[in-house]
Design a protein around this motif. Structure first.
Motif, PDB file in Angstrom:
ATOM      1  N   PRO A 123       0.723  -1.190  -0.147  1.00 35.55           N
ATOM      2  CA  PRO A 123      -0.009   0.033  -0.031  1.00 35.55           C
ATOM      3  C   PRO A 123       0.906   1.271  -0.022  1.00 35.55           C
ATOM      4  O   PRO A 123       0.287   2.304  -0.544  1.00 35.55           O
ATOM      5  N   PHE A 162       1.916   2.082  -3.482  1.00 32.08           N
ATOM      6  CA  PHE A 162       0.735   2.403  -4.293  1.00 32.08           C
ATOM      7  C   PHE A 162       0.226   3.874  -3.818  1.00 32.08           C
ATOM      8  O   PHE A 162       0.147   4.941  -4.848  1.00 32.08           O
ATOM      9  N   PHE A 197      -0.186   0.982 -13.141  1.00 27.48           N
ATOM     10  CA  PHE A 197      -0.394   0.009 -14.237  1.00 27.48           C
ATOM     11  C   PHE A 197       0.439  -1.315 -13.870  1.00 27.48           C
ATOM     12  O   PHE A 197      -0.276  -2.253 -13.952  1.00 27.48           O
ATOM     13  N   LEU A 222      -0.982  -3.309 -11.076  1.00 28.85           N
ATOM     14  CA  LEU A 222      -2.121  -3.904 -11.510  1.00 28.85           C
ATOM     15  C   LEU A 222      -1.847  -5.158 -12.390  1.00 28.85           C
ATOM     16  O   LEU A 222      -2.688  -5.688 -12.866  1.00 28.85           O
ATOM     17  N   ILE A 238     -18.166  11.024  -6.824  1.00 31.69           N
ATOM     18  CA  ILE A 238     -17.065   9.853  -7.078  1.00 31.69           C
ATOM     19  C   ILE A 238     -17.027   9.175  -5.566  1.00 31.69           C
ATOM     20  O   ILE A 238     -16.979   8.017  -5.480  1.00 31.69           O
ATOM     21  N   VAL A 264     -17.931   5.509  -4.614  1.00 32.96           N
ATOM     22  CA  VAL A 264     -16.910   4.628  -4.178  1.00 32.96           C
ATOM     23  C   VAL A 264     -17.106   3.967  -2.691  1.00 32.96           C
ATOM     24  O   VAL A 264     -16.884   2.992  -2.492  1.00 32.96           O
ATOM     25  N   GLY A 306     -16.392  -3.605  -4.339  1.00 31.57           N
ATOM     26  CA  GLY A 306     -14.868  -3.009  -4.383  1.00 31.57           C
ATOM     27  C   GLY A 306     -14.166  -3.064  -3.455  1.00 31.57           C
ATOM     28  O   GLY A 306     -13.010  -2.639  -3.449  1.00 31.57           O
ATOM     29  N   PHE A 340      -8.235  -7.690  -4.311  1.00 33.68           N
ATOM     30  CA  PHE A 340      -7.896  -8.368  -5.599  1.00 33.68           C
ATOM     31  C   PHE A 340      -7.933  -9.820  -5.502  1.00 33.68           C
ATOM     32  O   PHE A 340      -7.028 -10.267  -4.842  1.00 33.68           O
ATOM     33  N   MET A 387      -3.722  -2.920   2.638  1.00 36.48           N
ATOM     34  CA  MET A 387      -4.413  -3.612   1.502  1.00 36.48           C
ATOM     35  C   MET A 387      -4.897  -2.573   0.577  1.00 36.48           C
ATOM     36  O   MET A 387      -5.865  -1.728   1.042  1.00 36.48           O
ATOM     37  N   VAL A 388      -4.429  -2.523  -0.614  1.00 37.38           N
ATOM     38  CA  VAL A 388      -5.066  -1.659  -1.540  1.00 37.38           C
ATOM     39  C   VAL A 388      -6.371  -2.364  -2.300  1.00 37.38           C
ATOM     40  O   VAL A 388      -6.075  -3.473  -2.731  1.00 37.38           O
ATOM     41  N   THR A 389      -7.415  -1.870  -2.245  1.00 36.70           N
ATOM     42  CA  THR A 389      -8.698  -2.259  -2.856  1.00 36.70           C
ATOM     43  C   THR A 389      -8.773  -1.442  -4.119  1.00 36.70           C
ATOM     44  O   THR A 389      -8.154  -0.582  -4.491  1.00 36.70           O
ATOM     45  N   LEU A 390      -9.951  -2.069  -4.957  1.00 37.91           N
ATOM     46  CA  LEU A 390     -10.236  -1.617  -6.151  1.00 37.91           C
ATOM     47  C   LEU A 390     -10.878  -0.115  -5.952  1.00 37.91           C
ATOM     48  O   LEU A 390     -10.916   0.731  -6.590  1.00 37.91           O
ATOM     49  N   ASN A 391     -11.489  -0.040  -4.699  1.00 36.56           N
ATOM     50  CA  ASN A 391     -12.192   1.512  -4.486  1.00 36.56           C
ATOM     51  C   ASN A 391     -11.196   2.589  -4.430  1.00 36.56           C
ATOM     52  O   ASN A 391     -11.320   3.472  -5.087  1.00 36.56           O
ATOM     53  N   ASP A 392      -9.701   2.006  -3.943  1.00 38.77           N
ATOM     54  CA  ASP A 392      -8.619   3.100  -3.899  1.00 38.77           C
ATOM     55  C   ASP A 392      -8.438   3.367  -5.341  1.00 38.77           C
ATOM     56  O   ASP A 392      -8.130   4.454  -5.648  1.00 38.77           O
ATOM     57  N   TYR A 393      -8.166   2.474  -6.323  1.00 35.82           N
ATOM     58  CA  TYR A 393      -7.898   2.671  -7.534  1.00 35.82           C
ATOM     59  C   TYR A 393      -8.637   3.525  -8.249  1.00 35.82           C
ATOM     60  O   TYR A 393      -8.729   4.666  -8.935  1.00 35.82           O
ATOM     61  N   LEU A 394     -10.051   3.288  -7.966  1.00 36.64           N
ATOM     62  CA  LEU A 394     -11.397   3.953  -8.444  1.00 36.64           C
ATOM     63  C   LEU A 394     -11.163   5.545  -8.028  1.00 36.64           C
ATOM     64  O   LEU A 394     -11.413   6.657  -8.823  1.00 36.64           O
ATOM     65  N   LEU A 395     -10.961   5.717  -6.825  1.00 38.90           N
ATOM     66  CA  LEU A 395     -10.837   6.939  -6.085  1.00 38.90           C
ATOM     67  C   LEU A 395      -9.862   7.916  -6.892  1.00 38.90           C
ATOM     68  O   LEU A 395      -9.898   8.926  -7.195  1.00 38.90           O
ATOM     69  N   VAL A 396      -8.658   6.960  -6.942  1.00 40.82           N
ATOM     70  CA  VAL A 396      -7.411   7.851  -7.365  1.00 40.82           C
ATOM     71  C   VAL A 396      -7.778   8.195  -8.946  1.00 40.82           C
ATOM     72  O   VAL A 396      -7.426   9.474  -9.311  1.00 40.82           O
ATOM     73  N   GLY A 403     -10.781   8.885 -10.177  1.00 43.53           N
ATOM     74  CA  GLY A 403     -11.636   9.792 -10.286  1.00 43.53           C
ATOM     75  C   GLY A 403     -11.047  11.200  -9.828  1.00 43.53           C
ATOM     76  O   GLY A 403     -11.489  12.058 -10.321  1.00 43.53           O
ATOM     77  N   LEU A 404     -10.190  11.225  -9.209  1.00 36.66           N
ATOM     78  CA  LEU A 404      -9.562  12.430  -8.673  1.00 36.66           C
ATOM     79  C   LEU A 404      -8.572  13.062  -9.942  1.00 36.66           C
ATOM     80  O   LEU A 404      -8.695  14.169 -10.156  1.00 36.66           O
ATOM     81  N   LEU A 410      -7.105   4.346 -16.169  1.00 37.90           N
ATOM     82  CA  LEU A 410      -6.476   3.657 -14.903  1.00 37.90           C
ATOM     83  C   LEU A 410      -7.751   2.845 -14.406  1.00 37.90           C
ATOM     84  O   LEU A 410      -7.498   1.674 -13.947  1.00 37.90           O
ATOM     85  N   ALA A 453      -7.928  -1.392 -13.459  1.00 38.88           N
ATOM     86  CA  ALA A 453      -8.206  -1.704 -12.501  1.00 38.88           C
ATOM     87  C   ALA A 453      -9.344  -2.673 -12.405  1.00 38.88           C
ATOM     88  O   ALA A 453      -9.205  -3.722 -11.779  1.00 38.88           O
TER      89      ALA A 453
END
Lengths: 166, 105
Positions: free
Chosen positions: A3, A6, A44, A47, A104, A108, A114, A118, B1-10, B12-13, B44, B48
């Motif tokens: 994290p 990231f 990317f 991921l 957003i 979210v 979500g 993963f 723990m990085v989740t899908l929501n973190d990616y979606l938030l980033v 969106g920002l 992105l 994701a």
């Protein structure tokens, strides 16, 4: 990806993305955009999309940014003067952006699927060859159409750049 | 723990950043860079989601193919857009959109 990495790369991407839009000097903007897109390609990679990450670096940080810098040099743009930005435009822009960010964040927050981690991938998989197989089997027609698109674009650029249109 | 929501938030920002740049900046080149940021934000979230939908240990490659095509079209768009900006600069000697207020050549 841990994290910490990231969030470092996300902060890098967003910070330099903001610097792109805040800088008054177009060259500084273009260089900030390069760093922002490099941070995006690191995301990317995180991921497991290695091919897309490499393409991102090659096309954006390589070709597109060179094009931007070349045009800035060609037009000989100086840092723009500080102009009075009209208040309605400023308020409208900030309000629309704030609304969008709120939307957003709300979506979210309520998107429960979500929050799951993963799913794990196969221990060994060949990203580039999988993409190549998809590209030349299932996406063969779009791939050829995009070739025509690039041809049309390059001819269009030559025509547009000619000094006299007869 | 990085989740899908973190990616979606980033993502969106990043989209909001590009969007505010398009709305607030007056230099046409910077507006163009804002457009690029918005395209990349969409990329992105596509990647994701592709990583999130795993079947047989492989990510869903349809999303990544869409990203591939978006990058290609964006490159063509940048080339044509910058050529239009050069033609515009030849005609008007400005890149400020407030000076370009007549929709005729």
């Amino acid at each position: 990806m841990s994290p910490i990495l990231f969030w470092i790369f996300a902060a890098l991407m967003l910070g330099f993305g903001a610097a792109t839009l805040v800088n008054r000097n177009p060259v500084a903007s273009a260089l900030s955009l390069v760093v922002s897109l490099l941070g995006l390609s690191a995301l990317f990679f995180s991921l497991d999309a290695y091919f897309i990450g490499v393409i991102q670096i090659l096309v954006y940080a390589g070709a597109v940014m060179v094009l931007f810098l070349f045009i800035i040099m060609l037009l000989d743009l100086k840092a723009e003067q500080r102009r009075q930005i009209s208040l309605p435009v400023l308020l409208g822009g900030v309000a629309v952006t704030a609304l969008f960010v709120t939307q957003i964040a709300l979506v979210v927050r309520t998107f429960q699927v979500g929050n799951k981690p993963f799913p794990s991938l196969a221990a060994k998989f060949d990203d580039a060859s999988n993409i190549g197989n998809m590209l030349f089997s299932h996406y063969n027609l779009p791939f050829q159409v995009i070739g025509v698109l690039i041809l049309v674009a390059s001819i269009g650029v030559v025509v547009l750049s000619k000094r006299e249109l007869n | 723990m990085v989740t899908l929501n973190d990616y979606l938030l980033v993502s969106g920002l990043l989209f909001a950043l590009g969007f505010s740049g398009v709305l607030l900046r007056r230099n046409i080149l910077i507006i163009f860079m804002g457009l690029e940021l918005m395209l990349n934000a969409a990329n992105l979230s596509l990647v994701a989601f592709s990583r999130f939908n795993v079947t047989n240990g492989l990510p869903n490659y349809n999303g990544q193919m869409l990203v591939f095509f978006i990058i290609t079209v964006a490159a063509a768009e940048v080339a044509v857009g910058l050529a239009i900006i050069v033609a515009l600069y030849r005609a008007r000697q400005t890149t400020n959109v407030e000076d370009l207020n007549a929709l005729k050549f």
